[in-house]
Motif scaffolding. Structure first.
Motif, PDB file in Angstrom:
ATOM      1  N   GLN A  63       0.823  -1.206   0.000  1.00 55.87           N
ATOM      2  CA  GLN A  63       0.000   0.000   0.000  1.00 55.87           C
ATOM      3  C   GLN A  63       0.858   1.259   0.000  1.00 55.87           C
ATOM      4  O   GLN A  63       0.595   2.219  -0.729  1.00 55.87           O
ATOM      5  CB  GLN A  63      -0.935   0.001   1.217  1.00 55.87           C
ATOM      6  CG  GLN A  63      -2.018  -1.051   1.199  1.00 55.87           C
ATOM      7  CD  GLN A  63      -1.517  -2.444   1.585  1.00 55.87           C
ATOM      8  OE1 GLN A  63      -0.368  -2.611   2.021  1.00 55.87           O
ATOM      9  NE2 GLN A  63      -2.379  -3.440   1.412  1.00 55.87           N
ATOM     10  N   GLN A  65       3.993   1.478  -1.052  1.00 53.91           N
ATOM     11  CA  GLN A  65       4.678   1.549  -2.337  1.00 53.91           C
ATOM     12  C   GLN A  65       3.754   2.088  -3.426  1.00 53.91           C
ATOM     13  O   GLN A  65       4.169   2.896  -4.273  1.00 53.91           O
ATOM     14  CB  GLN A  65       5.200   0.170  -2.722  1.00 53.91           C
ATOM     15  CG  GLN A  65       6.323  -0.320  -1.833  1.00 53.91           C
ATOM     16  CD  GLN A  65       6.736  -1.739  -2.172  1.00 53.91           C
ATOM     17  OE1 GLN A  65       5.903  -2.596  -2.490  1.00 53.91           O
ATOM     18  NE2 GLN A  65       8.034  -2.014  -2.114  1.00 53.91           N
ATOM     19  N   GLN A  66       2.504   1.661  -3.406  1.00 57.78           N
ATOM     20  CA  GLN A  66       1.559   2.132  -4.414  1.00 57.78           C
ATOM     21  C   GLN A  66       1.332   3.635  -4.290  1.00 57.78           C
ATOM     22  O   GLN A  66       1.185   4.344  -5.301  1.00 57.78           O
ATOM     23  CB  GLN A  66       0.228   1.390  -4.281  1.00 57.78           C
ATOM     24  CG  GLN A  66      -0.790   1.741  -5.368  1.00 57.78           C
ATOM     25  CD  GLN A  66      -0.310   1.334  -6.744  1.00 57.78           C
ATOM     26  OE1 GLN A  66      -0.083   0.162  -7.020  1.00 57.78           O
ATOM     27  NE2 GLN A  66      -0.158   2.317  -7.637  1.00 57.78           N
ATOM     28  N   ASN A  70       1.787   6.420  -7.187  1.00 53.71           N
ATOM     29  CA  ASN A  70       0.725   7.371  -7.522  1.00 53.71           C
ATOM     30  C   ASN A  70       1.262   8.799  -7.599  1.00 53.71           C
ATOM     31  O   ASN A  70       0.781   9.614  -8.396  1.00 53.71           O
ATOM     32  CB  ASN A  70      -0.395   7.300  -6.490  1.00 53.71           C
ATOM     33  CG  ASN A  70      -1.145   5.978  -6.515  1.00 53.71           C
ATOM     34  OD1 ASN A  70      -0.974   5.175  -7.444  1.00 53.71           O
ATOM     35  ND2 ASN A  70      -1.949   5.733  -5.501  1.00 53.71           N
ATOM     36  N   GLU A 393       1.490  -6.809  -7.434  1.00 51.32           N
ATOM     37  CA  GLU A 393       0.219  -6.130  -7.136  1.00 51.32           C
ATOM     38  C   GLU A 393       0.250  -4.650  -7.509  1.00 51.32           C
ATOM     39  O   GLU A 393      -0.801  -4.021  -7.653  1.00 51.32           O
ATOM     40  CB  GLU A 393      -0.105  -6.250  -5.643  1.00 51.32           C
ATOM     41  CG  GLU A 393      -0.234  -7.674  -5.147  1.00 51.32           C
ATOM     42  CD  GLU A 393       1.054  -8.199  -4.569  1.00 51.32           C
ATOM     43  OE1 GLU A 393       0.994  -8.881  -3.540  1.00 51.32           O
ATOM     44  OE2 GLU A 393       2.126  -7.920  -5.157  1.00 51.32           O
ATOM     45  N   LEU A 394       1.444  -4.084  -7.646  1.00 54.49           N
ATOM     46  CA  LEU A 394       1.555  -2.655  -7.920  1.00 54.49           C
ATOM     47  C   LEU A 394       1.095  -2.328  -9.324  1.00 54.49           C
ATOM     48  O   LEU A 394       1.259  -3.117 -10.257  1.00 54.49           O
ATOM     49  CB  LEU A 394       3.003  -2.185  -7.726  1.00 54.49           C
ATOM     50  CG  LEU A 394       3.558  -2.293  -6.309  1.00 54.49           C
ATOM     51  CD1 LEU A 394       4.999  -1.813  -6.274  1.00 54.49           C
ATOM     52  CD2 LEU A 394       2.711  -1.491  -5.333  1.00 54.49           C
ATOM     53  N   ARG A 395       0.540  -1.152  -9.485  1.00 56.00           N
ATOM     54  CA  ARG A 395       0.033  -0.703 -10.774  1.00 56.00           C
ATOM     55  C   ARG A 395       0.657   0.634 -11.143  1.00 56.00           C
ATOM     56  O   ARG A 395       0.705   1.557 -10.328  1.00 56.00           O
ATOM     57  CB  ARG A 395      -1.504  -0.579 -10.736  1.00 56.00           C
ATOM     58  CG  ARG A 395      -2.219  -1.916 -10.531  1.00 56.00           C
ATOM     59  CD  ARG A 395      -1.987  -2.821 -11.751  1.00 56.00           C
ATOM     60  NE  ARG A 395      -2.572  -4.150 -11.569  1.00 56.00           N
ATOM     61  CZ  ARG A 395      -1.890  -5.216 -11.209  1.00 56.00           C
ATOM     62  NH1 ARG A 395      -0.598  -5.114 -10.933  1.00 56.00           N
ATOM     63  NH2 ARG A 395      -2.481  -6.390 -11.089  1.00 56.00           N
ATOM     64  N   TYR A 396       1.162   0.714 -12.352  1.00 54.94           N
ATOM     65  CA  TYR A 396       1.744   1.948 -12.869  1.00 54.94           C
ATOM     66  C   TYR A 396       1.470   2.003 -14.366  1.00 54.94           C
ATOM     67  O   TYR A 396       1.195   0.988 -15.000  1.00 54.94           O
ATOM     68  CB  TYR A 396       3.249   1.983 -12.576  1.00 54.94           C
ATOM     69  CG  TYR A 396       3.894   3.325 -12.824  1.00 54.94           C
ATOM     70  CD1 TYR A 396       3.461   4.465 -12.153  1.00 54.94           C
ATOM     71  CD2 TYR A 396       4.940   3.458 -13.732  1.00 54.94           C
ATOM     72  CE1 TYR A 396       4.057   5.691 -12.376  1.00 54.94           C
ATOM     73  CE2 TYR A 396       5.548   4.680 -13.957  1.00 54.94           C
ATOM     74  CZ  TYR A 396       5.090   5.800 -13.283  1.00 54.94           C
ATOM     75  OH  TYR A 396       5.675   7.025 -13.513  1.00 54.94           O
TER      76      TYR A 396
END
Length: 413
Positions: A63, A65-66, A70, A393-396
């Motif tokens: 969380q 890291q995300q 962002n 799980e990370l999104r970029y």
């Protein structure tokens, strides 16, 4: 960053199938989550074979890291969605490959494209590194009254202690460092809040200590990263943008990653290898600080061993006892440098230890006996090879990279 913190080959392996199509890393876990992954190997000790790399234990939540990703996404949304991004990155990558750093970092659009593409992975890795050495950073964290600026805080010996204060100077620092330190103070604040909730569950007020430390950050590089650093700094202290259709509850809960006063950042444009002792003293010498060379030192050695050695010696003379020096760089063969007419190669760690740890043999005037002066630094942490892996799980907006690195932490005696 710039000439003092360059790109090079050491940026890590792109997460993907390992094939190289000549493009700057357009592979890996972006929006599509992979399946049927092979299990990762267990962590290997630093004393293993050259092929064995110790894997970083996850010490930062996904969380957190995300939230850092962002910040990059929101700060560079126009860059990431532009059709010019790939050609811009290719131009930057070509200039870096040719070691033309003036051209690679000579345009604002190049700096932003670089920051959007390659800095996020670095920021997550640096955040993890800072959390990993937190016990040592606690030793140079002082207490000052809230609202004090950096200079006043360093001289506020008589001020009633109300909030932790950590001064840091990042040589060769820019986009990745400012976000990493923002993530670090956010993690400390969350940990303090959770601890205070356990200790005083009925307390409704938040003490200054639970707000995390105030980090006073100075970033120095030869390229002009000032606008990029300011944009990311603002992103850390500003609530993220919301859709015009966001609900009232979403708007009410929308908060910035950091509270006002948690992070002070200043960028200084200067060539590290040209900095004199007189220039370094006011930057690093007033009180014990955290100094960092993150993926910078090996490139400095590549440019000039003699000038880099002089820089480290000047840094040693300028710093106060208790100062910490954190070096993170690429592991293995990438960290070797040719020395002498025979082009013999020495690991970066050997050159660094030789400058900071070896005793100096001197002969006093009129005395034939040789004396040894004590070493100026002591090594606290040293690991030759580690993995930092990007959680799937990370999104970029675009793919990110896993990273290999070595880490060394020294304390000034």
């Amino acid at each position: 960053m710039g000439k003092n913190g360059r790109f090079g080959k050491m940026y890590g392996k792109v997460v993907g199938d390992g094939k190289d199509d000549g493009r700057p890393g357009w592979k890996g876990p972006a929006f599509v989550k992979k399946t049927d992954q092979k299990p990762r190997p267990k962590a290997q000790s630093a004393g293993g074979s050259k092929e064995e790399l110790e894997e970083t234990e996850p010490n930062v939540s996904v969380q957190s890291q995300q939230l850092l990703l962002n910040i990059f996404r929101d700060s560079f949304v126009e860059v990431l969605t532009s059709g010019d991004l790939k050609p811009l990155l290719q131009e930057v990558k070509t200039a870096l490959f040719e070691r033309d750093f003036t051209r690679a970092f000579g345009k604002s659009e190049y700096l932003e494209a670089y920051s959007a593409r390659w800095s996020p992975s670095r920021a997550l890795c640096y955040q993890s590194v800072l959390v990993g050495v937190q016990e040592h950073l606690d030793g140079i964290t002082t207490e000052v009254a809230p609202g004090k600026d950096a200079e006043a805080a360093e001289n506020a010996d008589s001020v009633k202690a109300t909030r932790p204060f950590l001064p840091a100077v990042c040589f060769g620092g820019g986009a990745a460092e400012v976000v990493a330190f923002g993530g670090y103070t956010h993690d400390l604040r969350d940990a303090s809040e959770q601890q205070e909730t356990v200790d005083e569950p009925e307390s409704e007020s938040q003490s200054p200590s639970s707000q995390g430390p105030t980090i006073d950050l100075t970033l120095i590089d030869s390229a002009d990263w000032g606008n990029v650093v300011q944009k990311l700094h603002d992103g850390l202290l500003t609530p993220p943008p919301l859709s015009k259709y966001a609900s009232a509850s979403a708007r009410a809960s929308n908060k910035s990653l950091l509270q006002a006063g948690s992070l002070n950042s200043k960028f200084v444009q200067n060539d590290l290898l040209g900095m004199t002792l007189k220039e370094l003293e006011p930057i690093v010498g007033r009180t014990p600080k955290l100094l960092t060379l993150l993926f910078t030192l090996n490139e400095l050695y590549t440019s000039s061993i003699s000038k880099t050695t002089a820089f480290l010696l000047n840094l040693t003379m300028a710093t106060q006892s208790g100062t910490l020096l954190l070096v993170v760089d690429s592991p293995g063969s990438y960290s070797t440098t040719s020395v002498g007419a025979d082009a013999k190669k020495y690991p970066m760690k050997f050159l660094l230890d030789h400058t900071l740890l070896d005793t100096e043999k001197t002969k006093a005037e009129g005395d034939d006996r040789r004396r040894e002066s004590p070493a100026s630094w002591i090594k606290l942490v040293s690991e030759d090879a580690k993995w930092f892996r990007i959680p799937e799980e990370l999104r970029y907006s675009i793919p990110l990279e896993n990273m290999r690195y070595q880490i060394h932490l020294y304390r000034r005696l």
